[in-house]
Scaffold this motif. Structure first.
Motif, PDB file in Angstrom:
ATOM      1  N   PHE A  42       6.107  36.988  47.829  1.00  0.00           N
ATOM      2  CA  PHE A  42       6.944  35.847  47.402  1.00  0.00           C
ATOM      3  C   PHE A  42       6.328  34.791  46.796  1.00  0.00           C
ATOM      4  O   PHE A  42       5.104  34.304  47.266  1.00  0.00           O
ATOM      5  N   GLN A  43       6.856  34.054  45.639  1.00  0.00           N
ATOM      6  CA  GLN A  43       6.076  33.107  45.009  1.00  0.00           C
ATOM      7  C   GLN A  43       6.617  31.697  45.266  1.00  0.00           C
ATOM      8  O   GLN A  43       6.177  30.989  45.969  1.00  0.00           O
ATOM      9  N   THR A  44       7.933  31.687  44.738  1.00  0.00           N
ATOM     10  CA  THR A  44       8.614  30.283  44.908  1.00  0.00           C
ATOM     11  C   THR A  44      10.095  30.738  44.719  1.00  0.00           C
ATOM     12  O   THR A  44      10.684  31.721  44.748  1.00  0.00           O
ATOM     13  N   GLY A  45      10.783  29.745  45.439  1.00  0.00           N
ATOM     14  CA  GLY A  45      12.426  29.889  45.390  1.00  0.00           C
ATOM     15  C   GLY A  45      12.984  28.483  45.463  1.00  0.00           C
ATOM     16  O   GLY A  45      12.520  27.567  46.291  1.00  0.00           O
ATOM     17  N   SER A  46      14.174  28.268  44.979  1.00  0.00           N
ATOM     18  CA  SER A  46      14.985  27.388  44.810  1.00  0.00           C
ATOM     19  C   SER A  46      16.387  27.484  44.555  1.00  0.00           C
ATOM     20  O   SER A  46      16.615  28.649  43.875  1.00  0.00           O
ATOM     21  N   ILE A  47      17.343  26.437  44.928  1.00  0.00           N
ATOM     22  CA  ILE A  47      18.526  26.773  44.445  1.00  0.00           C
ATOM     23  C   ILE A  47      19.208  25.451  43.949  1.00  0.00           C
ATOM     24  O   ILE A  47      18.864  24.326  44.339  1.00  0.00           O
ATOM     25  N   ALA A  48      19.735  25.593  42.465  1.00  0.00           N
ATOM     26  CA  ALA A  48      20.183  24.551  42.120  1.00  0.00           C
ATOM     27  C   ALA A  48      21.604  24.225  41.677  1.00  0.00           C
ATOM     28  O   ALA A  48      22.291  25.602  41.584  1.00  0.00           O
ATOM     29  N   ASN A  49      22.492  23.226  42.043  1.00  0.00           N
ATOM     30  CA  ASN A  49      23.801  23.164  41.861  1.00  0.00           C
ATOM     31  C   ASN A  49      24.000  23.037  40.577  1.00  0.00           C
ATOM     32  O   ASN A  49      23.658  22.229  39.781  1.00  0.00           O
ATOM     33  N   GLY A  50      25.261  23.778  40.215  1.00  0.00           N
ATOM     34  CA  GLY A  50      25.706  23.967  38.804  1.00  0.00           C
ATOM     35  C   GLY A  50      27.117  23.265  38.640  1.00  0.00           C
ATOM     36  O   GLY A  50      27.639  22.738  39.617  1.00  0.00           O
ATOM     37  N   GLU A  51      27.708  23.406  37.635  1.00  0.00           N
ATOM     38  CA  GLU A  51      29.033  23.074  37.663  1.00  0.00           C
ATOM     39  C   GLU A  51      29.972  23.890  38.197  1.00  0.00           C
ATOM     40  O   GLU A  51      30.025  25.095  38.353  1.00  0.00           O
ATOM     41  N   GLY A  52      31.202  23.022  38.627  1.00  0.00           N
ATOM     42  CA  GLY A  52      32.029  23.998  39.071  1.00  0.00           C
ATOM     43  C   GLY A  52      31.843  24.536  40.534  1.00  0.00           C
ATOM     44  O   GLY A  52      32.293  25.552  40.858  1.00  0.00           O
ATOM     45  N   ASP A  53      31.094  23.797  41.404  1.00  0.00           N
ATOM     46  CA  ASP A  53      30.766  24.246  42.497  1.00  0.00           C
ATOM     47  C   ASP A  53      29.753  25.597  42.587  1.00  0.00           C
ATOM     48  O   ASP A  53      30.087  26.472  43.424  1.00  0.00           O
ATOM     49  N   THR A  54      29.194  25.704  41.536  1.00  0.00           N
ATOM     50  CA  THR A  54      28.334  26.908  41.447  1.00  0.00           C
ATOM     51  C   THR A  54      27.019  26.668  41.757  1.00  0.00           C
ATOM     52  O   THR A  54      26.506  25.706  41.872  1.00  0.00           O
ATOM     53  N   GLU A  55      26.270  27.752  42.155  1.00  0.00           N
ATOM     54  CA  GLU A  55      24.575  27.823  42.276  1.00  0.00           C
ATOM     55  C   GLU A  55      23.866  28.710  41.784  1.00  0.00           C
ATOM     56  O   GLU A  55      24.457  29.610  41.485  1.00  0.00           O
ATOM     57  N   ALA A  56      22.708  28.281  41.227  1.00  0.00           N
ATOM     58  CA  ALA A  56      21.806  29.058  40.653  1.00  0.00           C
ATOM     59  C   ALA A  56      20.681  29.271  41.630  1.00  0.00           C
ATOM     60  O   ALA A  56      19.963  28.327  42.008  1.00  0.00           O
ATOM     61  N   ASN A  57      20.252  30.559  41.603  1.00  0.00           N
ATOM     62  CA  ASN A  57      19.202  31.109  42.426  1.00  0.00           C
ATOM     63  C   ASN A  57      18.158  31.147  41.478  1.00  0.00           C
ATOM     64  O   ASN A  57      18.062  31.848  40.458  1.00  0.00           O
ATOM     65  N   ASN A  58      16.715  30.795  41.773  1.00  0.00           N
ATOM     66  CA  ASN A  58      15.732  30.929  41.041  1.00  0.00           C
ATOM     67  C   ASN A  58      14.506  31.148  41.993  1.00  0.00           C
ATOM     68  O   ASN A  58      13.801  30.296  42.495  1.00  0.00           O
TER      69      ASN A  58
END
Length: 107
Positions: A42-58
């Motif tokens: 595992f290297q890194t991980g984050s979650i970003a909030n997007g439009e319309g109550d969506t989340e982007a996993n990175n």
């Protein structure tokens, strides 16, 4: 310290996308290229909030495999998850392994 070959404990599958011409238009199918043993870190991980109550996993990982013909157009599948290859680093010291830096694909 154990040898690297003893740490290659995860069986991954490498796929390429082939273009298939259809009546409606072109589509792509995934074709298995090869199966490899890999060490996964595992290297890194984050979650970003997007439009319309969506989340982007990175989420990013490093897969270390024996040197083989693979490029960034291939995708990797492991335990039902799909990973896109961002970039590939060769092992300059021994020239027998490569490191695949990948991103977990989420939809």
């Amino acid at each position: 310290m154990s040898s690297l070959s003893s740490r290659l404990k995860n069986r991954i599958e490498v796929y390429k996308k082939n273009k298939v011409e259809g009546k409606i238009g072109d589509t792509y199918e995934e074709v298995l290229v090869k199966k490899l043993w890999a060490e996964i870190k595992f290297q890194t991980g984050s979650i970003a909030n997007g439009e319309g109550d969506t989340e982007a996993n990175n989420t990013r990982f490093k897969f270390r495999v024996r040197k083989t013909e693979i490029d960034t157009t291939h995708i990797i599948k492991f335990k039902g998850l799909v990973y896109e290859i961002d970039y590939i680093y060769p092992d300059f010291k021994n020239n027998s392994f490569i490191e695949l830096f990948v991103k977990l694909k989420t939809e």
